[in-house]
Scaffold this motif. Structure first.
Motif, PDB file in Angstrom:
ATOM      1  N   ARG A 105       3.922 -43.333 -35.729  1.00 29.82           N
ATOM      2  CA  ARG A 105       3.611 -43.664 -34.335  1.00 29.82           C
ATOM      3  C   ARG A 105       4.662 -43.014 -33.452  1.00 29.82           C
ATOM      4  O   ARG A 105       5.860 -43.090 -33.746  1.00 29.82           O
ATOM      5  CB  ARG A 105       3.617 -45.183 -34.127  1.00 29.82           C
ATOM      6  CG  ARG A 105       2.546 -45.935 -34.928  1.00 29.82           C
ATOM      7  CD  ARG A 105       2.746 -47.438 -34.775  1.00 29.82           C
ATOM      8  NE  ARG A 105       1.623 -48.206 -35.287  1.00 29.82           N
ATOM      9  CZ  ARG A 105       1.539 -48.668 -36.521  1.00 29.82           C
ATOM     10  NH1 ARG A 105       2.508 -48.409 -37.393  1.00 29.82           N
ATOM     11  NH2 ARG A 105       0.499 -49.379 -36.901  1.00 29.82           N
ATOM     12  N   VAL A 106       4.217 -42.409 -32.345  1.00 27.11           N
ATOM     13  CA  VAL A 106       5.137 -41.702 -31.455  1.00 27.11           C
ATOM     14  C   VAL A 106       4.871 -42.127 -30.024  1.00 27.11           C
ATOM     15  O   VAL A 106       3.724 -42.107 -29.561  1.00 27.11           O
ATOM     16  CB  VAL A 106       4.983 -40.173 -31.584  1.00 27.11           C
ATOM     17  CG1 VAL A 106       5.885 -39.465 -30.574  1.00 27.11           C
ATOM     18  CG2 VAL A 106       5.309 -39.720 -33.010  1.00 27.11           C
ATOM     19  N   GLN A 107       5.932 -42.505 -29.316  1.00 30.32           N
ATOM     20  CA  GLN A 107       5.877 -42.758 -27.886  1.00 30.32           C
ATOM     21  C   GLN A 107       6.832 -41.789 -27.209  1.00 30.32           C
ATOM     22  O   GLN A 107       8.014 -41.745 -27.532  1.00 30.32           O
ATOM     23  CB  GLN A 107       6.285 -44.213 -27.573  1.00 30.32           C
ATOM     24  CG  GLN A 107       6.562 -44.498 -26.107  1.00 30.32           C
ATOM     25  CD  GLN A 107       5.334 -44.379 -25.220  1.00 30.32           C
ATOM     26  OE1 GLN A 107       4.228 -44.219 -25.700  1.00 30.32           O
ATOM     27  NE2 GLN A 107       5.542 -44.444 -23.919  1.00 30.32           N
ATOM     28  N   GLY A 108       6.315 -40.995 -26.278  1.00 31.53           N
ATOM     29  CA  GLY A 108       7.128 -39.947 -25.681  1.00 31.53           C
ATOM     30  C   GLY A 108       6.859 -38.633 -26.387  1.00 31.53           C
ATOM     31  O   GLY A 108       5.780 -38.397 -26.923  1.00 31.53           O
ATOM     32  N   GLU A 109       7.875 -37.775 -26.401  1.00 31.31           N
ATOM     33  CA  GLU A 109       7.727 -36.460 -27.006  1.00 31.31           C
ATOM     34  C   GLU A 109       8.410 -36.442 -28.365  1.00 31.31           C
ATOM     35  O   GLU A 109       9.631 -36.571 -28.460  1.00 31.31           O
ATOM     36  CB  GLU A 109       8.341 -35.394 -26.089  1.00 31.31           C
ATOM     37  CG  GLU A 109       7.957 -33.978 -26.467  1.00 31.31           C
ATOM     38  CD  GLU A 109       8.444 -32.950 -25.469  1.00 31.31           C
ATOM     39  OE1 GLU A 109       8.089 -31.764 -25.625  1.00 31.31           O
ATOM     40  OE2 GLU A 109       9.183 -33.334 -24.539  1.00 31.31           O
ATOM     41  N   GLY A 110       7.625 -36.318 -29.412  1.00 30.20           N
ATOM     42  CA  GLY A 110       8.191 -36.328 -30.756  1.00 30.20           C
ATOM     43  C   GLY A 110       7.448 -35.404 -31.687  1.00 30.20           C
ATOM     44  O   GLY A 110       6.242 -35.172 -31.529  1.00 30.20           O
ATOM     45  N   VAL A 111       8.155 -34.847 -32.657  1.00 30.59           N
ATOM     46  CA  VAL A 111       7.572 -34.000 -33.695  1.00 30.59           C
ATOM     47  C   VAL A 111       8.030 -34.540 -35.039  1.00 30.59           C
ATOM     48  O   VAL A 111       9.240 -34.639 -35.306  1.00 30.59           O
ATOM     49  CB  VAL A 111       8.022 -32.527 -33.541  1.00 30.59           C
ATOM     50  CG1 VAL A 111       7.521 -31.710 -34.725  1.00 30.59           C
ATOM     51  CG2 VAL A 111       7.508 -31.947 -32.233  1.00 30.59           C
ATOM     52  N   LEU A 112       7.058 -34.899 -35.889  1.00 32.70           N
ATOM     53  CA  LEU A 112       7.365 -35.417 -37.211  1.00 32.70           C
ATOM     54  C   LEU A 112       6.783 -34.459 -38.250  1.00 32.70           C
ATOM     55  O   LEU A 112       5.579 -34.181 -38.241  1.00 32.70           O
ATOM     56  CB  LEU A 112       6.782 -36.817 -37.394  1.00 32.70           C
ATOM     57  CG  LEU A 112       7.382 -37.906 -36.489  1.00 32.70           C
ATOM     58  CD1 LEU A 112       6.618 -39.205 -36.638  1.00 32.70           C
ATOM     59  CD2 LEU A 112       8.843 -38.117 -36.823  1.00 32.70           C
ATOM     60  N   VAL A 113       7.644 -33.963 -39.142  1.00 33.36           N
ATOM     61  CA  VAL A 113       7.243 -33.022 -40.185  1.00 33.36           C
ATOM     62  C   VAL A 113       7.471 -33.680 -41.549  1.00 33.36           C
ATOM     63  O   VAL A 113       8.584 -34.147 -41.835  1.00 33.36           O
ATOM     64  CB  VAL A 113       8.052 -31.713 -40.094  1.00 33.36           C
ATOM     65  CG1 VAL A 113       7.681 -30.773 -41.234  1.00 33.36           C
ATOM     66  CG2 VAL A 113       7.819 -31.035 -38.742  1.00 33.36           C
ATOM     67  N   ASP A 114       6.409 -33.712 -42.357  1.00 34.41           N
ATOM     68  CA  ASP A 114       6.506 -34.282 -43.702  1.00 34.41           C
ATOM     69  C   ASP A 114       7.166 -35.663 -43.656  1.00 34.41           C
ATOM     70  O   ASP A 114       8.040 -35.979 -44.459  1.00 34.41           O
ATOM     71  CB  ASP A 114       7.290 -33.339 -44.632  1.00 34.41           C
ATOM     72  CG  ASP A 114       7.157 -33.745 -46.105  1.00 34.41           C
ATOM     73  OD1 ASP A 114       6.149 -34.396 -46.445  1.00 34.41           O
ATOM     74  OD2 ASP A 114       8.084 -33.432 -46.880  1.00 34.41           O
ATOM     75  N   SER A 115       6.741 -36.492 -42.717  1.00 31.28           N
ATOM     76  CA  SER A 115       7.324 -37.824 -42.530  1.00 31.28           C
ATOM     77  C   SER A 115       6.216 -38.874 -42.522  1.00 31.28           C
ATOM     78  O   SER A 115       5.077 -38.594 -42.142  1.00 31.28           O
ATOM     79  CB  SER A 115       8.118 -37.885 -41.223  1.00 31.28           C
ATOM     80  OG  SER A 115       9.185 -36.961 -41.241  1.00 31.28           O
ATOM     81  N   ARG A 116       6.580 -40.091 -42.939  1.00 23.96           N
ATOM     82  CA  ARG A 116       5.595 -41.153 -43.075  1.00 23.96           C
ATOM     83  C   ARG A 116       6.140 -42.472 -42.538  1.00 23.96           C
ATOM     84  O   ARG A 116       7.339 -42.723 -42.589  1.00 23.96           O
ATOM     85  CB  ARG A 116       5.203 -41.332 -44.553  1.00 23.96           C
ATOM     86  CG  ARG A 116       4.398 -40.175 -45.115  1.00 23.96           C
ATOM     87  CD  ARG A 116       4.267 -40.251 -46.632  1.00 23.96           C
ATOM     88  NE  ARG A 116       3.361 -39.220 -47.134  1.00 23.96           N
ATOM     89  CZ  ARG A 116       3.687 -37.940 -47.256  1.00 23.96           C
ATOM     90  NH1 ARG A 116       4.922 -37.539 -46.923  1.00 23.96           N
ATOM     91  NH2 ARG A 116       2.806 -37.061 -47.694  1.00 23.96           N
ATOM     92  N   ASN A 117       5.194 -43.289 -42.038  1.00 25.63           N
ATOM     93  CA  ASN A 117       5.511 -44.675 -41.660  1.00 25.63           C
ATOM     94  C   ASN A 117       6.727 -44.753 -40.740  1.00 25.63           C
ATOM     95  O   ASN A 117       7.553 -45.656 -40.852  1.00 25.63           O
ATOM     96  CB  ASN A 117       5.753 -45.523 -42.912  1.00 25.63           C
ATOM     97  CG  ASN A 117       4.588 -45.470 -43.865  1.00 25.63           C
ATOM     98  OD1 ASN A 117       3.437 -45.585 -43.451  1.00 25.63           O
ATOM     99  ND2 ASN A 117       4.867 -45.253 -45.148  1.00 25.63           N
ATOM    100  N   THR A 118       6.817 -43.811 -39.820  1.00 21.42           N
ATOM    101  CA  THR A 118       7.986 -43.729 -38.942  1.00 21.42           C
ATOM    102  C   THR A 118       7.558 -43.894 -37.488  1.00 21.42           C
ATOM    103  O   THR A 118       6.534 -43.340 -37.059  1.00 21.42           O
ATOM    104  CB  THR A 118       8.709 -42.388 -39.142  1.00 21.42           C
ATOM    105  OG1 THR A 118       9.322 -42.399 -40.441  1.00 21.42           O
ATOM    106  CG2 THR A 118       9.787 -42.168 -38.090  1.00 21.42           C
TER     107      THR A 118
END
Length: 476
Positions: free
Chosen positions: A296-309
């Motif tokens: 889940r992302v609020q704002g500006e975010g980039v998640l690579v190969d990530s889970r449950n974060t």
């Protein structure tokens, strides 16, 4: 139920919300946090309260530090409602606060009027279900029941107290057999499976006379102290400020311990209204949509190969690679990284920051004041730079500093300035120097915000280096 029985929502707004640091801080606590909807919890609470206010009136118990921002948010959330405020000089827990509110309600609407007590920092998603429960609770309270709203549990929860419900009271509610403290996980599972237990959400509906009588019986010292405070206060002022000397002597206790666990005629109205106390980053994250990997992302975010974060970024891009089960919160001046399972332990960070006397335990870079706000742009050993935004009609206190001088540059609007005995106006691009020890004040008499860049130089830049001689907001 007597149809003429007044129902006055009473909103309790205090506490620092330390489990939601770094967004919630002592000077800007949880009720002022903005949700995914863009509204603050304070706005959603007063909207909900206004819908059930039979007299078009609400009462909020809070502190002076939070009064001005709360008042402004209420005008956005419920502008048609008449909002009143009872200011505590210090927090003494919920029993004294609710007793003072009962005296206020009794003095204005009579002893048969009912208080609908709710915290300012809880979320209710199903307002229609909430209103239906309030109608039942109001009927019971009008008949002399000390009434709670009990939340239908959705899972075993160790962070809440529970209410053990008893026999039915017609079709309006249930009697209360016992209040139960926060259980361990196995006990919580048994509670939920039994179907007999409800979460205690700290929401009450109480007739003023019934509450004061119960307090006289079970907590007479608290009632006596609050009555003495009331008699020493200027009760016809708005906002009403409780006498600080006498209120400090009142024993601190919760309404649960002081009254509800001991009283006889107690009732609970079960309600399934999508309630959350928003008590941790885990609870906050559940308000947002998840992707296929549980992120889940609020704002500006980039998640690579990530889970449950969960990522919340306010000022800049937040990127994470190869992480799992984390909470990452960036407010621009502080970053929190925590395991989702240990999100409740963020309070320990605030405790350590408080022990270190670190400013980030109390303030954000942007600090709200009655006259507007300021943002710290630079904070070094030899200078501090702020951007001040003064709302139309806003007036800074007449003040002076012992350890610093200030240089103001107007970047927008027209500022009315006093330095020493001299008064003058400054427009965009104009500046003024304020020497150490000089009396000074800034006022916005125009129709648009005044924006100032303030450069402080000297040996010390703390907020306690402000000697206020006059202040229209009562801070002198």
């Amino acid at each position: 139920m007597d149809d003429k029985s007044a129902l006055i929502p009473v909103i309790l707004s205090g506490g620092a919300g330390t489990r939601l640091w770094p967004v919630s801080r002592r000077a800007h606590p949880k009720p002022f946090m903005r949700l995914a909807s863009g509204q603050t919890l304070a706005e959603t609470t007063v909207e909900r309260a206004s819908r059930v206010a039979s007299q078009g009136v609400t009462l909020t118990v809070t502190g002076r530090d939070y009064y001005f921002l709360t008042r402004d948010l209420y005008q956005q959330g419920a502008p048609e409602t008449e909002h009143h405020f009872l200011l505590e000089p210090e927090g003494r827990n919920t029993a004294p606060a609710i007793a003072a509110a009962a005296l206020w309600v009794e003095s204005r609407f009579g002893e048969d009027a009912c208080l609908l007590v709710q915290p300012a920092d809880h979320l209710v998603r199903n307002v229609a279900a909430f209103e239906q429960a309030v109608t039942k609770a109001h009927a019971l309270a009008s008949e002399g029941w000390l009434t709670c709203l009990g939340i239908q549990p959705t899972h075993p929860e160790t962070g809440f107290g529970y209410i053990r419900a008893g026999s039915a009271i017609e079709d309006r509610g249930l009697s209360i057999e016992a209040f139960v403290e926060k259980p361990d996980l196995e006990t919580a599972r048994r509670y939920v499976e039994s179907g007999q237990y409800l979460w205690n959400a700290g929401m009450f509906c109480l007739r003023a006379r019934t509450l004061l009588d119960a307090m006289a019986e079970h907590a007479p010292d608290i009632l006596a102290g609050v009555r003495e405070t009331w008699q020493a206060s200027s009760t016809d002022q708005e906002p009403l400020e409780l006498d600080s000397v006498r209120f400090a002597r009142v024993r601190a206790d919760s309404i649960d311990f002081a009254i509800m666990e001991k009283a006889r005629k107690r009732a609970v109205v079960p309600v399934d209204c999508g309630w959350s106390d928003i008590g941790s980053w885990q609870a906050i994250s559940e308000l947002y949509e998840t992707d296929a990997l549980g992120n889940r992302v609020q704002g500006e975010g980039v998640l690579v190969d990530s889970r449950n974060t969960f990522v919340q970024g306010e000022k800049r891009l937040v990127a994470a690679v190869g992480v799992d089960n984390l909470v990452i919160v960036d407010t621009g001046d502080a970053v929190l990284v925590a395991s989702r399972e240990r999100a409740q332990e963020v309070k320990a960070v605030v405790d350590e920051l408080t022990r270190q006397d670190h400013e980030s335990a109390v303030f954000h870079r942007t600090v709200h004041r009655p006259w507007g706000r300021y943002t710290v742009l630079e904070d070094a050993d030899d200078c501090k730079v702020k951007r001040l935004v003064v709302r139309p009609g806003g007036v800074l206190s007449l003040q002076r500093h012992e350890h610093r001088s200030e240089h103001w540059t107007v970047v927008g609007g027209t500022a009315s300035v006093r330095v020493g005995d001299e008064e003058f106006d400054l427009g965009a691009g104009q500046t003024v120097q304020i020497p150490v020890g000089s009396l000074h004040r800034l006022e916005n008499r125009g129709q648009v915000p005044v924006e100032i860049i303030e450069v402080q130089t000297g040996s010390y830049f703390g907020e306690d280096d402000i000697e206020r001689l006059e202040d229209i907001y009562g801070r002198a």
